[in-house]
Design a protein around this motif. Structure first.
Motif, PDB file in Angstrom:
ATOM      1  N   ARG A  26       0.820  -1.214   0.000  1.00 16.56           N
ATOM      2  CA  ARG A  26       0.000   0.000   0.000  1.00 16.56           C
ATOM      3  C   ARG A  26       0.853   1.262   0.000  1.00 16.56           C
ATOM      4  O   ARG A  26       0.520   2.255  -0.620  1.00 16.56           O
ATOM      5  CB  ARG A  26      -0.931   0.028   1.222  1.00 16.56           C
ATOM      6  CG  ARG A  26      -2.208  -0.741   1.050  1.00 16.56           C
ATOM      7  CD  ARG A  26      -3.199  -0.460   2.178  1.00 16.56           C
ATOM      8  NE  ARG A  26      -2.770  -0.939   3.471  1.00 16.56           N
ATOM      9  CZ  ARG A  26      -2.903  -2.195   3.906  1.00 16.56           C
ATOM     10  NH1 ARG A  26      -3.454  -3.103   3.138  1.00 16.56           N
ATOM     11  NH2 ARG A  26      -2.484  -2.539   5.105  1.00 16.56           N
ATOM     12  N   GLU A  27       1.978   1.208   0.724  1.00 15.32           N
ATOM     13  CA  GLU A  27       2.854   2.383   0.831  1.00 15.32           C
ATOM     14  C   GLU A  27       3.777   2.540  -0.366  1.00 15.32           C
ATOM     15  O   GLU A  27       4.544   3.493  -0.430  1.00 15.32           O
ATOM     16  CB  GLU A  27       3.683   2.284   2.116  1.00 15.32           C
ATOM     17  CG  GLU A  27       2.843   2.399   3.374  1.00 15.32           C
ATOM     18  CD  GLU A  27       3.649   2.133   4.644  1.00 15.32           C
ATOM     19  OE1 GLU A  27       4.853   1.774   4.540  1.00 15.32           O
ATOM     20  OE2 GLU A  27       3.078   2.265   5.729  1.00 15.32           O
ATOM     21  N   GLY A  28       3.725   1.614  -1.301  1.00 19.93           N
ATOM     22  CA  GLY A  28       4.555   1.712  -2.496  1.00 19.93           C
ATOM     23  C   GLY A  28       5.965   1.190  -2.303  1.00 19.93           C
ATOM     24  O   GLY A  28       6.848   1.449  -3.111  1.00 19.93           O
ATOM     25  N   LYS A  29       6.191   0.468  -1.226  1.00 23.60           N
ATOM     26  CA  LYS A  29       7.503  -0.121  -0.979  1.00 23.60           C
ATOM     27  C   LYS A  29       7.525  -1.524  -1.583  1.00 23.60           C
ATOM     28  O   LYS A  29       6.502  -2.050  -1.996  1.00 23.60           O
ATOM     29  CB  LYS A  29       7.785  -0.194   0.522  1.00 23.60           C
ATOM     30  CG  LYS A  29       7.823   1.168   1.194  1.00 23.60           C
ATOM     31  CD  LYS A  29       8.047   1.022   2.681  1.00 23.60           C
ATOM     32  CE  LYS A  29       8.005   2.356   3.392  1.00 23.60           C
ATOM     33  NZ  LYS A  29       8.102   2.189   4.850  1.00 23.60           N
ATOM     34  N   GLN A  62      -4.860 -12.890  -1.954  1.00 20.32           N
ATOM     35  CA  GLN A  62      -4.737 -12.334  -3.303  1.00 20.32           C
ATOM     36  C   GLN A  62      -5.667 -11.141  -3.522  1.00 20.32           C
ATOM     37  O   GLN A  62      -5.264 -10.131  -4.091  1.00 20.32           O
ATOM     38  CB  GLN A  62      -4.992 -13.409  -4.363  1.00 20.32           C
ATOM     39  CG  GLN A  62      -4.538 -13.002  -5.743  1.00 20.32           C
ATOM     40  CD  GLN A  62      -3.057 -12.637  -5.793  1.00 20.32           C
ATOM     41  OE1 GLN A  62      -2.204 -13.376  -5.325  1.00 20.32           O
ATOM     42  NE2 GLN A  62      -2.749 -11.481  -6.357  1.00 20.32           N
ATOM     43  N   ASP A  63      -6.911 -11.230  -3.048  1.00 27.31           N
ATOM     44  CA  ASP A  63      -7.851 -10.110  -3.199  1.00 27.31           C
ATOM     45  C   ASP A  63      -7.359  -8.880  -2.428  1.00 27.31           C
ATOM     46  O   ASP A  63      -7.453  -7.749  -2.915  1.00 27.31           O
ATOM     47  CB  ASP A  63      -9.253 -10.495  -2.706  1.00 27.31           C
ATOM     48  CG  ASP A  63      -9.904 -11.541  -3.593  1.00 27.31           C
ATOM     49  OD1 ASP A  63      -9.504 -11.646  -4.777  1.00 27.31           O
ATOM     50  OD2 ASP A  63     -10.811 -12.255  -3.111  1.00 27.31           O
ATOM     51  N   VAL A  64      -6.844  -9.100  -1.244  1.00 26.14           N
ATOM     52  CA  VAL A  64      -6.353  -7.999  -0.427  1.00 26.14           C
ATOM     53  C   VAL A  64      -5.106  -7.383  -1.074  1.00 26.14           C
ATOM     54  O   VAL A  64      -4.925  -6.161  -1.043  1.00 26.14           O
ATOM     55  CB  VAL A  64      -6.052  -8.475   1.013  1.00 26.14           C
ATOM     56  CG1 VAL A  64      -5.626  -7.322   1.892  1.00 26.14           C
ATOM     57  CG2 VAL A  64      -7.263  -9.169   1.612  1.00 26.14           C
ATOM     58  N   VAL A  65      -4.256  -8.213  -1.684  1.00 25.18           N
ATOM     59  CA  VAL A  65      -3.075  -7.710  -2.382  1.00 25.18           C
ATOM     60  C   VAL A  65      -3.511  -6.794  -3.518  1.00 25.18           C
ATOM     61  O   VAL A  65      -2.982  -5.689  -3.693  1.00 25.18           O
ATOM     62  CB  VAL A  65      -2.194  -8.866  -2.912  1.00 25.18           C
ATOM     63  CG1 VAL A  65      -1.143  -8.353  -3.883  1.00 25.18           C
ATOM     64  CG2 VAL A  65      -1.539  -9.606  -1.764  1.00 25.18           C
ATOM     65  N   ASN A  66      -4.486  -7.250  -4.303  1.00 30.00           N
ATOM     66  CA  ASN A  66      -4.989  -6.427  -5.411  1.00 30.00           C
ATOM     67  C   ASN A  66      -5.572  -5.115  -4.900  1.00 30.00           C
ATOM     68  O   ASN A  66      -5.354  -4.059  -5.494  1.00 30.00           O
ATOM     69  CB  ASN A  66      -6.021  -7.202  -6.223  1.00 30.00           C
ATOM     70  CG  ASN A  66      -5.395  -8.369  -6.973  1.00 30.00           C
ATOM     71  OD1 ASN A  66      -4.208  -8.373  -7.254  1.00 30.00           O
ATOM     72  ND2 ASN A  66      -6.196  -9.375  -7.276  1.00 30.00           N
ATOM     73  N   GLU A  70      -4.283  -1.273  -5.669  1.00 32.74           N
ATOM     74  CA  GLU A  70      -5.194  -0.220  -6.131  1.00 32.74           C
ATOM     75  C   GLU A  70      -5.087   1.006  -5.227  1.00 32.74           C
ATOM     76  O   GLU A  70      -5.068   2.136  -5.705  1.00 32.74           O
ATOM     77  CB  GLU A  70      -6.640  -0.731  -6.161  1.00 32.74           C
ATOM     78  CG  GLU A  70      -6.967  -1.598  -7.351  1.00 32.74           C
ATOM     79  CD  GLU A  70      -6.815  -0.856  -8.676  1.00 32.74           C
ATOM     80  OE1 GLU A  70      -7.230   0.312  -8.775  1.00 32.74           O
ATOM     81  OE2 GLU A  70      -6.262  -1.474  -9.614  1.00 32.74           O
ATOM     82  N   GLU A  71      -5.042   0.794  -3.902  1.00 34.77           N
ATOM     83  CA  GLU A  71      -4.908   1.906  -2.960  1.00 34.77           C
ATOM     84  C   GLU A  71      -3.614   2.675  -3.234  1.00 34.77           C
ATOM     85  O   GLU A  71      -3.599   3.908  -3.219  1.00 34.77           O
ATOM     86  CB  GLU A  71      -4.897   1.390  -1.520  1.00 34.77           C
ATOM     87  CG  GLU A  71      -6.247   0.941  -1.016  1.00 34.77           C
ATOM     88  CD  GLU A  71      -6.166   0.392   0.403  1.00 34.77           C
ATOM     89  OE1 GLU A  71      -5.188   0.695   1.125  1.00 34.77           O
ATOM     90  OE2 GLU A  71      -7.085  -0.359   0.785  1.00 34.77           O
ATOM     91  N   ARG A  72      -2.544   1.938  -3.481  1.00 34.20           N
ATOM     92  CA  ARG A  72      -1.266   2.583  -3.773  1.00 34.20           C
ATOM     93  C   ARG A  72      -1.378   3.416  -5.044  1.00 34.20           C
ATOM     94  O   ARG A  72      -0.941   4.554  -5.099  1.00 34.20           O
ATOM     95  CB  ARG A  72      -0.164   1.528  -3.929  1.00 34.20           C
ATOM     96  CG  ARG A  72       1.179   2.141  -4.301  1.00 34.20           C
ATOM     97  CD  ARG A  72       2.232   1.098  -4.579  1.00 34.20           C
ATOM     98  NE  ARG A  72       1.855   0.322  -5.743  1.00 34.20           N
ATOM     99  CZ  ARG A  72       2.215  -0.931  -5.967  1.00 34.20           C
ATOM    100  NH1 ARG A  72       2.957  -1.561  -5.094  1.00 34.20           N
ATOM    101  NH2 ARG A  72       1.843  -1.556  -7.051  1.00 34.20           N
ATOM    102  N   LYS A  73      -2.009   2.842  -6.069  1.00 34.11           N
ATOM    103  CA  LYS A  73      -2.156   3.546  -7.343  1.00 34.11           C
ATOM    104  C   LYS A  73      -3.004   4.797  -7.159  1.00 34.11           C
ATOM    105  O   LYS A  73      -2.658   5.865  -7.663  1.00 34.11           O
ATOM    106  CB  LYS A  73      -2.813   2.618  -8.371  1.00 34.11           C
ATOM    107  CG  LYS A  73      -2.712   3.131  -9.798  1.00 34.11           C
ATOM    108  CD  LYS A  73      -3.467   2.283 -10.799  1.00 34.11           C
ATOM    109  CE  LYS A  73      -3.109   0.831 -10.742  1.00 34.11           C
ATOM    110  NZ  LYS A  73      -3.859   0.007 -11.699  1.00 34.11           N
ATOM    111  N   ASN A  74      -4.093   4.691  -6.410  1.00 33.51           N
ATOM    112  CA  ASN A  74      -4.957   5.849  -6.166  1.00 33.51           C
ATOM    113  C   ASN A  74      -4.236   6.914  -5.347  1.00 33.51           C
ATOM    114  O   ASN A  74      -4.376   8.097  -5.618  1.00 33.51           O
ATOM    115  CB  ASN A  74      -6.236   5.421  -5.448  1.00 33.51           C
ATOM    116  CG  ASN A  74      -7.161   4.631  -6.351  1.00 33.51           C
ATOM    117  OD1 ASN A  74      -7.065   4.715  -7.574  1.00 33.51           O
ATOM    118  ND2 ASN A  74      -8.030   3.830  -5.756  1.00 33.51           N
ATOM    119  N   ARG A  75      -3.447   6.498  -4.350  1.00 31.93           N
ATOM    120  CA  ARG A  75      -2.718   7.450  -3.528  1.00 31.93           C
ATOM    121  C   ARG A  75      -1.708   8.206  -4.392  1.00 31.93           C
ATOM    122  O   ARG A  75      -1.566   9.416  -4.280  1.00 31.93           O
ATOM    123  CB  ARG A  75      -1.997   6.742  -2.383  1.00 31.93           C
ATOM    124  CG  ARG A  75      -1.319   7.723  -1.444  1.00 31.93           C
ATOM    125  CD  ARG A  75      -0.636   7.077  -0.250  1.00 31.93           C
ATOM    126  NE  ARG A  75      -1.568   6.328   0.568  1.00 31.93           N
ATOM    127  CZ  ARG A  75      -1.452   5.019   0.822  1.00 31.93           C
ATOM    128  NH1 ARG A  75      -0.443   4.347   0.346  1.00 31.93           N
ATOM    129  NH2 ARG A  75      -2.331   4.404   1.570  1.00 31.93           N
TER     130      ARG A  75
END
Length: 161
Positions: A26-29, A62-66, A70-75
């Motif tokens: 989520r944090e892009g790391k 897997q669903d949570v990873v996706n 998405e959260e990372r991309k939106n952020r």
């Protein structure tokens, strides 16, 4: 006889691994960074954490990873939009600060390049000197080889006569 391995993963450790990896996503790391973090927390190797994640846990999340991706991309998208809106507001102080920062970066880049250029020039000079030295050595060997050939020819003709 069914014995539990000493290094078996507990459900608590699985949860720590999953939570950490998902947070890092989520944090892009990177996941590798997450494996290192978990390895420190659980006194395991990062390789063991990576293997556990990829072999067992990932498929359950897997669903949570996706969703995390998405959260990372939106952020990231929202950050770019906020930056654009901030620029549109035309905050003069921010623009001046940015110009100053860019000028400092340019001068640092120029001096860094000149240092690299000098180092490369010194390296080239040393390599040219070494090359000239090796050429001289090869020439000496060539001359010695020719002299040996001449001596050999002289010995062969002397023996025949």
């Amino acid at each position: 006889m069914n014995r539990t391995r000493q290094d078996a993963w507990s459900s608590d450790e699985d949860v720590i691994l999953a939570d950490t990896v998902l947070r890092y996503i989520r944090e892009g790391k990177t996941q590798l960074e997450a494996f290192k973090d978990v390895a420190n927390q659980l006194s395991r190797t990062s390789a063991a954490c990576g293997f556990r994640w990829n072999a067992t846990i990932r498929k359950n999340y897997q669903d949570v990873v996706n969703t995390a991706k998405e959260e990372r991309k939106n952020r990231t998208h929202n950050s770019a939009v906020n930056l654009k809106e901030h620029r549109i507001e035309g905050n003069q102080e921010t623009i001046e600060t940015a110009i100053l920062l860019l000028e400092n970066m340019k001068s640092a880049y120029s001096s860094e390049n000149s240092i690299q250029h000098r180092e490369q020039a010194n390296t080239v000079k040393k390599l040219e000197e070494e090359n000239n030295h090796l050429k001289a050595v090869i020439n000496r060997y060539d001359e010695a080889w020719k002299e040996m050939g001449n001596l050999w020819s002289w010995v062969k003709t002397s023996v025949k006569n």
